[in-house]
Write an enzyme that holds these catalytic residues in place. Sequence first.
Site, PDB file in Angstrom:
ATOM      1  N   ASP A   1       0.850  -1.196   0.000  1.00  0.00           N
ATOM      2  CA  ASP A   1       0.000   0.000   0.000  1.00  0.00           C
ATOM      3  C   ASP A   1       0.880   1.238   0.000  1.00  0.00           C
ATOM      4  OD1 ASP A   1      -2.797   1.047   0.256  1.00  0.00           O
ATOM      5  OD2 ASP A   1      -1.887   2.064   1.955  1.00  0.00           O
TER       6      ASP A   1
HETATM    7  C1  TTP Z   1       3.165   8.459  -5.723  1.00  0.00           C
HETATM    8  C2  TTP Z   1       2.855   7.452  -6.797  1.00  0.00           C
HETATM    9  C3  TTP Z   1       1.886   6.475  -6.632  1.00  0.00           C
HETATM   10  N1  TTP Z   1       1.619   5.578  -7.628  1.00  0.00           N
HETATM   11  C4  TTP Z   1       0.576   4.554  -7.480  1.00  0.00           C
HETATM   12  C5  TTP Z   1       1.055   3.222  -6.897  1.00  0.00           C
HETATM   13  C6  TTP Z   1      -0.244   2.572  -6.478  1.00  0.00           C
HETATM   14  O1  TTP Z   1      -0.766   1.827  -7.587  1.00  0.00           O
HETATM   15  C7  TTP Z   1      -1.157   3.759  -6.194  1.00  0.00           C
HETATM   16  C8  TTP Z   1      -1.482   3.857  -4.731  1.00  0.00           C
HETATM   17  O2  TTP Z   1      -2.629   3.119  -4.459  1.00  0.00           O
HETATM   18  P1  TTP Z   1      -2.651   1.785  -3.603  1.00  0.00           P
HETATM   19  O3  TTP Z   1      -3.929   1.812  -2.836  1.00  0.00           O
HETATM   20  O4  TTP Z   1      -1.373   1.605  -2.841  1.00  0.00           O
HETATM   21  O5  TTP Z   1      -2.691   0.625  -4.699  1.00  0.00           O
HETATM   22  P2  TTP Z   1      -3.753   0.322  -5.836  1.00  0.00           P
HETATM   23  O6  TTP Z   1      -5.150   0.624  -5.360  1.00  0.00           O
HETATM   24  O7  TTP Z   1      -3.303   0.984  -7.107  1.00  0.00           O
HETATM   25  O8  TTP Z   1      -3.569  -1.236  -6.037  1.00  0.00           O
HETATM   26  P3  TTP Z   1      -3.860  -2.444  -4.983  1.00  0.00           P
HETATM   27  O9  TTP Z   1      -4.503  -1.868  -3.743  1.00  0.00           O
HETATM   28  O10 TTP Z   1      -4.777  -3.385  -5.716  1.00  0.00           O
HETATM   29  O11 TTP Z   1      -2.507  -3.044  -4.721  1.00  0.00           O
HETATM   30  O12 TTP Z   1      -0.452   4.941  -6.595  1.00  0.00           O
HETATM   31  C9  TTP Z   1       2.336   5.618  -8.818  1.00  0.00           C
HETATM   32  O13 TTP Z   1       2.088   4.804  -9.728  1.00  0.00           O
HETATM   33  N2  TTP Z   1       3.318   6.554  -8.986  1.00  0.00           N
HETATM   34  C10 TTP Z   1       3.615   7.487  -8.037  1.00  0.00           C
HETATM   35  O14 TTP Z   1       4.523   8.325  -8.266  1.00  0.00           O
END
Ligand code: TTP
Length: 189
Positions: A69
């Site tokens: 997360d």
């Molecule tokens: C800060 C940042 C976040 N992110 C993304 C990563 C995560 O996919 C998302 C944060 O949300 P999360 O809730 O961590 O993950 P998710 O809902 O995408 O997937 P799951 O819960 O099924 O594992 O933000 C980027 O891709 N690049 C960035 O620079």
Amino acid sequence: MEIILASSSPRRQQLLSLTGLRFKVIVSQVEEDNAKDMPPQELAIAHACEKAFDVSKHVCGDDIIIGADTIVVLDGKVFGKPTDKNDAAAMLTALAGREHIVISGVAVVKGQQVFTGYSSTSVKFRQLTSKQIENYIATGEPMDKAGAYAIQGRGALLVEKIDGCYNNVVGLPLVTLAELLSMAGVELL
Ligand SMILES: Cc1cn([C@H]2C[C@H](O)[C@@H](COP(=O)(O)OP(=O)(O)OP(=O)(O)O)O2)c(=O)[nH]c1=O
């Protein structure tokens, strides 16, 4: 025994593929609640555990499940994924010109055992005009990303510098993960 990534995030799937590990993806049904009153790293770990345990209900006992997360923290306030374009604009306006922390919690579940950890990266945004924020939101990139940006995409244009693990910002700190998998008996190197 199978390794399962409990994530819908294409970024996490790509990052885990970099390690050469063979794994399956099963998406968890967990909804994160970023309003919980606990330190941000504990919050990210708790969500990572919830995701991994949710998927563990559907797999064999000796499988290993990885949950993660990612949250953005500014002045102690937690930013998850924006709810809409206005929320994205509010997040990006708050982050502009300032330094914030990106925390990814990771959980590795093996039977009754769980190994947890987190990684923390400091990210400094450059100053942004409201036009630049509007233009960035119009790309559609912010909507499914914590803090409303993607450092691996057009969001790279927002970032002046970082201190810490880059992959942690993208969503999966690989060194932290390697240490947790090693505790579970899986060596990536
Ligand atoms: C800060 C940042 C976040 N992110 C993304 C990563 C995560 O996919 C998302 C944060 O949300 P999360 O809730 O961590 O993950 P998710 O809902 O995408 O997937 P799951 O819960 O099924 O594992 O933000 C980027 O891709 N690049 C960035 O620079």
